[in-house]
Design a protein around this motif. Sequence first.
Motif, PDB file in Angstrom:
ATOM      1  N   GLU A 107      35.739  40.328   0.622  1.00 36.53           N
ATOM      2  CA  GLU A 107      34.349  40.383   0.167  1.00 36.53           C
ATOM      3  C   GLU A 107      33.753  38.987   0.069  1.00 36.53           C
ATOM      4  OE1 GLU A 107      34.436  44.490  -2.492  1.00 36.53           O
ATOM      5  OE2 GLU A 107      34.958  42.589  -3.455  1.00 36.53           O
ATOM      6  N   HIS A 108      34.526  38.044  -0.458  1.00 34.22           N
ATOM      7  CA  HIS A 108      34.055  36.652  -0.533  1.00 34.22           C
ATOM      8  C   HIS A 108      33.724  36.109   0.853  1.00 34.22           C
ATOM      9  CE1 HIS A 108      34.116  35.036  -4.583  1.00 34.22           C
ATOM     10  NE2 HIS A 108      35.224  35.721  -4.840  1.00 34.22           N
ATOM     11  N   LYS A 109      34.621  36.354   1.785  1.00 38.61           N
ATOM     12  CA  LYS A 109      34.439  35.825   3.140  1.00 38.61           C
ATOM     13  C   LYS A 109      33.190  36.416   3.789  1.00 38.61           C
ATOM     14  CE  LYS A 109      36.975  34.479   7.196  1.00 38.61           C
ATOM     15  NZ  LYS A 109      38.304  34.335   7.774  1.00 38.61           N
ATOM     16  N   LEU A 110      33.012  37.739   3.677  1.00 36.78           N
ATOM     17  CA  LEU A 110      31.836  38.364   4.272  1.00 36.78           C
ATOM     18  C   LEU A 110      30.564  37.934   3.547  1.00 36.78           C
ATOM     19  CD1 LEU A 110      30.684  40.174   6.433  1.00 36.78           C
ATOM     20  CD2 LEU A 110      31.101  42.142   4.929  1.00 36.78           C
ATOM     21  N   TRP A 111      30.627  37.810   2.232  1.00 36.02           N
ATOM     22  CA  TRP A 111      29.458  37.411   1.456  1.00 36.02           C
ATOM     23  C   TRP A 111      28.957  36.030   1.902  1.00 36.02           C
ATOM     24  CZ3 TRP A 111      25.365  38.926  -0.605  1.00 36.02           C
ATOM     25  CH2 TRP A 111      24.651  38.176  -1.533  1.00 36.02           C
ATOM     26  N   ASN A 112      29.869  35.136   2.225  1.00 41.37           N
ATOM     27  CA  ASN A 112      29.463  33.808   2.696  1.00 41.37           C
ATOM     28  C   ASN A 112      28.657  33.883   3.989  1.00 41.37           C
ATOM     29  OD1 ASN A 112      30.521  32.302   0.575  1.00 41.37           O
ATOM     30  ND2 ASN A 112      32.551  32.238   1.508  1.00 41.37           N
ATOM     31  N   HIS A 113      28.854  34.961   4.768  1.00 39.65           N
ATOM     32  CA  HIS A 113      28.096  35.136   6.011  1.00 39.65           C
ATOM     33  C   HIS A 113      26.813  35.932   5.813  1.00 39.65           C
ATOM     34  CE1 HIS A 113      31.045  33.427   8.805  1.00 39.65           C
ATOM     35  NE2 HIS A 113      31.953  33.896   7.961  1.00 39.65           N
ATOM     36  N   LEU A 114      26.732  36.687   4.718  1.00 38.12           N
ATOM     37  CA  LEU A 114      25.556  37.529   4.468  1.00 38.12           C
ATOM     38  C   LEU A 114      24.523  36.861   3.566  1.00 38.12           C
ATOM     39  CD1 LEU A 114      27.263  40.999   3.820  1.00 38.12           C
ATOM     40  CD2 LEU A 114      26.130  40.233   5.911  1.00 38.12           C
TER      41      LEU A 114
ATOM     42  N   ALA B 250      27.624  49.893  -3.933  1.00 40.72           N
ATOM     43  CA  ALA B 250      27.864  49.505  -2.543  1.00 40.72           C
ATOM     44  C   ALA B 250      28.398  48.083  -2.521  1.00 40.72           C
ATOM     45  CB  ALA B 250      26.563  49.582  -1.751  1.00 40.72           C
ATOM     46  N   ASP B 251      29.373  47.819  -1.645  1.00 38.67           N
ATOM     47  CA  ASP B 251      29.890  46.450  -1.534  1.00 38.67           C
ATOM     48  C   ASP B 251      28.762  45.494  -1.168  1.00 38.67           C
ATOM     49  OD1 ASP B 251      32.483  47.196  -2.188  1.00 38.67           O
ATOM     50  OD2 ASP B 251      33.095  47.442  -0.097  1.00 38.67           O
ATOM     51  N   PHE B 252      27.977  45.854  -0.141  1.00 41.93           N
ATOM     52  CA  PHE B 252      26.829  45.043   0.279  1.00 41.93           C
ATOM     53  C   PHE B 252      25.703  45.989   0.671  1.00 41.93           C
ATOM     54  CE2 PHE B 252      30.679  42.688   1.254  1.00 41.93           C
ATOM     55  CZ  PHE B 252      30.452  41.522   0.529  1.00 41.93           C
ATOM     56  N   TYR B 253      24.459  45.607   0.348  1.00 36.60           N
ATOM     57  CA  TYR B 253      23.317  46.477   0.617  1.00 36.60           C
ATOM     58  C   TYR B 253      22.104  45.662   1.021  1.00 36.60           C
ATOM     59  CZ  TYR B 253      19.548  49.848  -0.210  1.00 36.60           C
ATOM     60  OH  TYR B 253      18.454  50.663  -0.075  1.00 36.60           O
ATOM     61  N   CYS B 254      21.433  46.100   2.087  1.00 40.59           N
ATOM     62  CA  CYS B 254      20.150  45.528   2.497  1.00 40.59           C
ATOM     63  C   CYS B 254      19.108  46.628   2.348  1.00 40.59           C
ATOM     64  CB  CYS B 254      20.204  45.032   3.940  1.00 40.59           C
ATOM     65  SG  CYS B 254      18.601  44.409   4.519  1.00 40.59           S
TER      66      CYS B 254
ATOM     67  N   LEU C 256      20.778  49.631   4.657  1.00 40.34           N
ATOM     68  CA  LEU C 256      22.119  49.520   5.226  1.00 40.34           C
ATOM     69  C   LEU C 256      23.124  49.155   4.144  1.00 40.34           C
ATOM     70  CD1 LEU C 256      24.076  49.375   7.674  1.00 40.34           C
ATOM     71  CD2 LEU C 256      23.465  46.949   7.847  1.00 40.34           C
ATOM     72  N   VAL C 257      24.194  49.932   4.067  1.00 45.24           N
ATOM     73  CA  VAL C 257      25.321  49.643   3.183  1.00 45.24           C
ATOM     74  C   VAL C 257      26.482  49.207   4.058  1.00 45.24           C
ATOM     75  CG1 VAL C 257      27.099  50.715   1.723  1.00 45.24           C
ATOM     76  CG2 VAL C 257      24.694  51.135   1.252  1.00 45.24           C
ATOM     77  N   ILE C 258      27.148  48.119   3.651  1.00 40.35           N
ATOM     78  CA  ILE C 258      28.369  47.667   4.313  1.00 40.35           C
ATOM     79  C   ILE C 258      29.503  47.831   3.313  1.00 40.35           C
ATOM     80  CG2 ILE C 258      29.573  45.735   5.405  1.00 40.35           C
ATOM     81  CD1 ILE C 258      26.752  44.541   5.977  1.00 40.35           C
ATOM     82  N   GLU C 259      30.499  48.604   3.694  1.00 44.28           N
ATOM     83  CA  GLU C 259      31.652  48.846   2.827  1.00 44.28           C
ATOM     84  C   GLU C 259      32.889  48.192   3.425  1.00 44.28           C
ATOM     85  OE1 GLU C 259      32.111  50.490  -0.153  1.00 44.28           O
ATOM     86  OE2 GLU C 259      29.932  50.522  -0.279  1.00 44.28           O
ATOM     87  N   LEU C 260      33.682  47.561   2.578  1.00 39.28           N
ATOM     88  CA  LEU C 260      34.964  46.989   2.982  1.00 39.28           C
ATOM     89  C   LEU C 260      36.066  47.831   2.354  1.00 39.28           C
ATOM     90  CD1 LEU C 260      34.327  43.162   2.630  1.00 39.28           C
ATOM     91  CD2 LEU C 260      33.822  44.700   4.519  1.00 39.28           C
ATOM     92  N   ASP C 261      36.998  48.256   3.171  1.00 40.04           N
ATOM     93  CA  ASP C 261      38.044  49.169   2.715  1.00 40.04           C
ATOM     94  C   ASP C 261      39.404  48.484   2.715  1.00 40.04           C
ATOM     95  OD1 ASP C 261      36.086  51.121   2.598  1.00 40.04           O
ATOM     96  OD2 ASP C 261      36.593  51.976   4.545  1.00 40.04           O
TER      97      ASP C 261
ATOM     98  N   ASN D 296      39.433  45.390   5.180  1.00 43.43           N
ATOM     99  CA  ASN D 296      39.583  44.014   4.702  1.00 43.43           C
ATOM    100  C   ASN D 296      40.242  43.157   5.774  1.00 43.43           C
ATOM    101  OD1 ASN D 296      38.444  44.650   2.242  1.00 43.43           O
ATOM    102  ND2 ASN D 296      40.404  44.826   1.173  1.00 43.43           N
ATOM    103  N   GLN D 297      41.216  43.735   6.457  1.00 52.58           N
ATOM    104  CA  GLN D 297      41.942  43.018   7.500  1.00 52.58           C
ATOM    105  C   GLN D 297      41.001  42.587   8.633  1.00 52.58           C
ATOM    106  OE1 GLN D 297      45.319  45.169   8.947  1.00 52.58           O
ATOM    107  NE2 GLN D 297      45.949  43.561  10.345  1.00 52.58           N
ATOM    108  N   GLU D 298      40.094  43.474   9.039  1.00 51.54           N
ATOM    109  CA  GLU D 298      39.120  43.122  10.086  1.00 51.54           C
ATOM    110  C   GLU D 298      38.277  41.926   9.663  1.00 51.54           C
ATOM    111  OE1 GLU D 298      37.422  46.851  12.499  1.00 51.54           O
ATOM    112  OE2 GLU D 298      37.359  47.146  10.319  1.00 51.54           O
ATOM    113  N   VAL D 299      37.820  41.943   8.428  1.00 58.49           N
ATOM    114  CA  VAL D 299      36.965  40.854   7.938  1.00 58.49           C
ATOM    115  C   VAL D 299      37.745  39.545   7.889  1.00 58.49           C
ATOM    116  CG1 VAL D 299      35.661  39.993   5.947  1.00 58.49           C
ATOM    117  CG2 VAL D 299      35.438  42.388   6.648  1.00 58.49           C
ATOM    118  N   LEU D 300      38.971  39.595   7.411  1.00 56.47           N
ATOM    119  CA  LEU D 300      39.769  38.379   7.271  1.00 56.47           C
ATOM    120  C   LEU D 300      40.244  37.818   8.611  1.00 56.47           C
ATOM    121  CD1 LEU D 300      41.846  39.379   4.122  1.00 56.47           C
ATOM    122  CD2 LEU D 300      39.940  37.754   4.219  1.00 56.47           C
ATOM    123  N   GLU D 301      40.548  38.700   9.565  1.00 54.56           N
ATOM    124  CA  GLU D 301      41.128  38.245  10.828  1.00 54.56           C
ATOM    125  C   GLU D 301      40.143  38.184  11.991  1.00 54.56           C
ATOM    126  OE1 GLU D 301      44.507  40.775  11.527  1.00 54.56           O
ATOM    127  OE2 GLU D 301      45.500  40.133   9.674  1.00 54.56           O
TER     128      GLU D 301
END
Length: 176
Positions: free
Chosen positions: A79-86, A107-111, A116-121, A153-158
């Motif tokens: 979540e931290h990593k994606l938040w830095n990009h959002l 929601a993890d992230f919402y616009c 749009l909701v972005i969920e990290l699993d 989470n793995q997709e976001v991190l890798e």
Amino acid sequence: NSLTRNTLHQIKSKYYYLYTSARRLSPFRRPEGGAMENGKNTINLSIMPLSDKTQMFYNAKAGIFQKAKNLRKNMTPAEHKLWNHLKGNKILGLRFRRQHPIDIFIADFYCHKIKLVIELDGNIHDELPQKEYDANRTEELKRFGITVIRFTNQEVLENTDQVIKQITEKCRELMK
């Protein structure tokens, strides 16, 4: 209108939005603009018609806001990593919010602009009961006209660049 704290969570209106100051209630002081009534704090509320902006929480209750605040303080590494990009309107100038209350969900992230909701699993989302819950939750959010996209989470991190690319494509699609 002057209402007690106990009455606040009972108010659920499709056409009106209750606005209060962000200042927290304390049992030891009166809220700003409030008074004591039967030993309970009260708040003055302004009722105004729902606009697109004020509707972004979809009748979320006070308890959900507190849970969201706690989740913002305890974000996962993904979540931290994606938040830095959002954050900071970095994707197509769109504002995303993290750990955003929507009705009974967070929601993890919402616009809000494009709904749009972005969920990290994490790994728990691989288990059948959680998969069923996630599917039902996505259907409930669709009832509000909200689109949900999911990443592990793995997709976001890798594969962060690929995730950002997919998010950007979805945003473009929803902006049309």
